[in-house]
Design a protein around this motif. Structure first.
Motif, PDB file in Angstrom:
ATOM      1  N   GLU B  90      14.362  -2.948   8.678  1.00  0.00           N
ATOM      2  CA  GLU B  90      15.230  -2.986   9.854  1.00  0.00           C
ATOM      3  C   GLU B  90      14.554  -2.361  11.063  1.00  0.00           C
ATOM      4  O   GLU B  90      14.656  -2.858  12.187  1.00  0.00           O
ATOM      5  CB  GLU B  90      16.559  -2.273   9.553  1.00  0.00           C
ATOM      6  N   ARG B  91      13.856  -1.255  10.840  1.00  0.00           N
ATOM      7  CA  ARG B  91      13.187  -0.587  11.960  1.00  0.00           C
ATOM      8  C   ARG B  91      12.080  -1.452  12.519  1.00  0.00           C
ATOM      9  O   ARG B  91      11.846  -1.481  13.729  1.00  0.00           O
ATOM     10  CB  ARG B  91      12.613   0.757  11.498  1.00  0.00           C
ATOM     11  N   THR B  92      11.373  -2.120  11.625  1.00  0.00           N
ATOM     12  CA  THR B  92      10.286  -2.983  12.076  1.00  0.00           C
ATOM     13  C   THR B  92      10.823  -4.151  12.888  1.00  0.00           C
ATOM     14  O   THR B  92      10.283  -4.519  13.933  1.00  0.00           O
ATOM     15  CB  THR B  92       9.486  -3.504  10.876  1.00  0.00           C
ATOM     16  N   VAL B  93      11.909  -4.725  12.403  1.00  0.00           N
ATOM     17  CA  VAL B  93      12.481  -5.877  13.105  1.00  0.00           C
ATOM     18  C   VAL B  93      12.991  -5.460  14.483  1.00  0.00           C
ATOM     19  O   VAL B  93      12.851  -6.213  15.452  1.00  0.00           O
ATOM     20  CB  VAL B  93      13.609  -6.500  12.266  1.00  0.00           C
ATOM     21  N   GLU B  94      13.543  -4.291  14.566  1.00  0.00           N
ATOM     22  CA  GLU B  94      13.984  -3.805  15.882  1.00  0.00           C
ATOM     23  C   GLU B  94      12.844  -3.871  16.884  1.00  0.00           C
ATOM     24  O   GLU B  94      13.004  -4.370  18.006  1.00  0.00           O
ATOM     25  CB  GLU B  94      14.475  -2.353  15.773  1.00  0.00           C
ATOM     26  N   MET B  96       9.944  -5.508  16.586  1.00  0.00           N
ATOM     27  CA  MET B  96       9.441  -6.867  16.781  1.00  0.00           C
ATOM     28  C   MET B  96      10.343  -7.666  17.703  1.00  0.00           C
ATOM     29  O   MET B  96       9.867  -8.470  18.519  1.00  0.00           O
ATOM     30  CB  MET B  96       9.310  -7.578  15.442  1.00  0.00           C
ATOM     31  N   ALA B  97      11.622  -7.479  17.580  1.00  0.00           N
ATOM     32  CA  ALA B  97      12.548  -8.207  18.448  1.00  0.00           C
ATOM     33  C   ALA B  97      12.278  -7.859  19.901  1.00  0.00           C
ATOM     34  O   ALA B  97      12.292  -8.731  20.778  1.00  0.00           O
ATOM     35  CB  ALA B  97      13.989  -7.889  18.073  1.00  0.00           C
ATOM     36  N   ALA B  98      12.002  -6.584  20.156  1.00  0.00           N
ATOM     37  CA  ALA B  98      11.689  -6.174  21.525  1.00  0.00           C
ATOM     38  C   ALA B  98      10.422  -6.866  22.005  1.00  0.00           C
ATOM     39  O   ALA B  98      10.328  -7.291  23.165  1.00  0.00           O
ATOM     40  CB  ALA B  98      11.543  -4.661  21.604  1.00  0.00           C
ATOM     41  N   ASP B 160      -1.858  -7.899  19.261  1.00  0.00           N
ATOM     42  CA  ASP B 160      -2.319  -7.029  18.196  1.00  0.00           C
ATOM     43  C   ASP B 160      -1.159  -6.245  17.578  1.00  0.00           C
ATOM     44  O   ASP B 160      -1.060  -6.124  16.359  1.00  0.00           O
ATOM     45  CB  ASP B 160      -3.366  -6.061  18.763  1.00  0.00           C
ATOM     46  N   THR B 161      -0.307  -5.721  18.416  1.00  0.00           N
ATOM     47  CA  THR B 161       0.842  -4.970  17.916  1.00  0.00           C
ATOM     48  C   THR B 161       1.743  -5.871  17.082  1.00  0.00           C
ATOM     49  O   THR B 161       2.194  -5.497  15.992  1.00  0.00           O
ATOM     50  CB  THR B 161       1.638  -4.376  19.087  1.00  0.00           C
ATOM     51  N   TYR B 162       1.961  -7.062  17.605  1.00  0.00           N
ATOM     52  CA  TYR B 162       2.813  -8.024  16.902  1.00  0.00           C
ATOM     53  C   TYR B 162       2.229  -8.364  15.534  1.00  0.00           C
ATOM     54  O   TYR B 162       2.934  -8.374  14.531  1.00  0.00           O
ATOM     55  CB  TYR B 162       2.959  -9.282  17.757  1.00  0.00           C
ATOM     56  N   GLU B 163       0.942  -8.607  15.511  1.00  0.00           N
ATOM     57  CA  GLU B 163       0.284  -8.924  14.241  1.00  0.00           C
ATOM     58  C   GLU B 163       0.482  -7.813  13.220  1.00  0.00           C
ATOM     59  O   GLU B 163       0.785  -8.070  12.058  1.00  0.00           O
ATOM     60  CB  GLU B 163      -1.214  -9.144  14.458  1.00  0.00           C
ATOM     61  N   GLY B 164       0.300  -6.593  13.673  1.00  0.00           N
ATOM     62  CA  GLY B 164       0.449  -5.459  12.767  1.00  0.00           C
ATOM     63  C   GLY B 164       1.840  -5.392  12.160  1.00  0.00           C
ATOM     64  O   GLY B 164       1.993  -5.166  10.963  1.00  0.00           O
TER      65      GLY B 164
END
Lengths: 230, 230
Positions: B90-94, B96-98, B160-164
């Motif tokens: 959930e934290r990751t998706v938060e 990534m959504a941003a 890069d951030t998105y990929e991670g």
DNA sequence: GATCCAAAGGTTGCATACAATTCCGACGTC
DNA sequence: GACGTCGGAATTGTATGCAACCTTTGGATC
């Protein structure tokens, strides 16, 4: 000022940090503070001697910092301090602004009373530093506030990502030398931030935080545009 | 600027990648695909033998993956595959959504005609896979579309951030098994994405992308909530 | 004078060896 | 029987050695 540990949790057995982690912290500080100049070549043996360690942990530290983007690692050609560039600064700020926006929306519903009080305290520390025009203390309080907000979002991924990008931004900081009117404006924005935070107005806070960051960086970008390239 | 190397495509001098990088890629794949189970202990000598390398580059790979959050590194106690958790997802998706939101706003003004045509092509590849209910091809096209959008933002830091973060999400994917109605809905959202993109409507695109991601993850989260803990 | 080639020196990449720490089981004590 | 303590084995952390590669410098050729 950075990471307690990898991704996330609590700063536990800090005394038991490996040599490579400490080396990474040390190097990160040297790079961020400009002690190691952008583009500077990082010979393994020389640096290992300087840090009093062997090449192995140093190489592990290089890999970490390369992953963070502070070091450039070219195969068989060694490590260099990543050069500064306007391009990189602007791209980094774009992403950080998005994270600040997210934080603004999240924090208002997740922050606890005690954390809010602490932020308020930090805010007044900052005002105190501003009144004395103490740039160093001002920066510290400023950073502390932004990190406190991030932490209050209770999202370790967000915090960690933000920390990573912030290290990059900090490399440009020493060029800042806040103009008086910009400084005043920044303080005003912080007043606004605190107000929105206390009012639990997430949308307004998000907008202010993003604007604040962009304002903070504009003078740097201008200076870079006029001055050096890389 | 910023790492061309991450796990970015552009496999240029592949022959020139260091052993530790290849080991990291290999391990990342094993972890993301679930070959190495969450929580599994990663003994250095055993793994080094299995990968046919020595401990030194393997340890460097561990450091990289730990920085990415796929591996947990406890001093003197070795490496473990990072466990899965609803919390983390959930934290990751938060975050990534941003990032998707940001991408939506950026891309409309930065994408070039050819990139747009390529995305359109990928879109139809995806529809083709959907018509045949070919989940694997569908996933590939889907990922390719999202990465193409990110790349068209021309912000390496964002990419890069998105990929991670995406690597983390992918770990949960194999539990997906898209329900038919959800699958239909996802395709409809993609139609919307393409429409907004062609219309250069950044705000609408941002909203749709973020919503799309959240929808994509909801079933996973529900499944985790009912199922395992860790 | 410029360009290309070659060998030497130096640096990085990887493997291995040694030291430090943790884990596990046996033994003893309460 | 439970708990604590003390080796020993296994594993991780660090240092060093050797091979591969890159850079550089000197010289020869055009």
């Amino acid at each position: 000022m950075r990471m307690e540990s990898g991704r996330g949790e609590t700063a536990t057995a800090t005394s038991r940090r490996s040599l490579s982690e400490r080396a990474a912290d040390h190097l990160r500080e040297l790079i961020v503070e400009g002690e190691l100049a952008p583009g500077e070549r990082l010979g393994e043996t020389a640096l290992a001697t300087r840090l009093g360690i062997s090449r192995t942990p140093l190489r592990e530290a290089f890999r970490l910092l390369a992953r963070e983007g502070l070091v450039l690692l070219e195969p068989h050609r060694g490590a260099r301090v990543a050069p500064l560039s306007l391009e990189e600064l602007e791209r980094t700020v774009e992403v950080m602004a998005a994270l600040e926006r997210l934080a603004g929306r999240l924090v208002v519903s997740r922050i606890e009373e005690e954390e809010l009080r602490e932020i308020e305290a930090l805010h007044y520390d900052m005002l105190s530093a501003y009144a004395r025009r103490d740039l160093h203390r001002y920066f510290r309080a400023n950073q502390a506030i932004h990190f406190a907000i991030m932490r209050a979002c209770r999202n370790p991924v967000l915090l960690d990502t933000y920390e990573g990008l912030n290290a990059h931004i900090r490399r440009y900081r020493y060029m800042a030398n806040l103009a008086p009117e910009r400084w005043r404006e920044a303080v005003a924005e912080h007043e606004e931030i605190l107000r929105h935070l206390k009012a639990r107005d997430g949308e307004a806070l998000a907008a202010t935080l993003a604007r604040h960051l962009e304002h903070k960086v504009q003078p740097l970008a201008r200076r870079l545009r006029d001055g050096e390239g890389t």
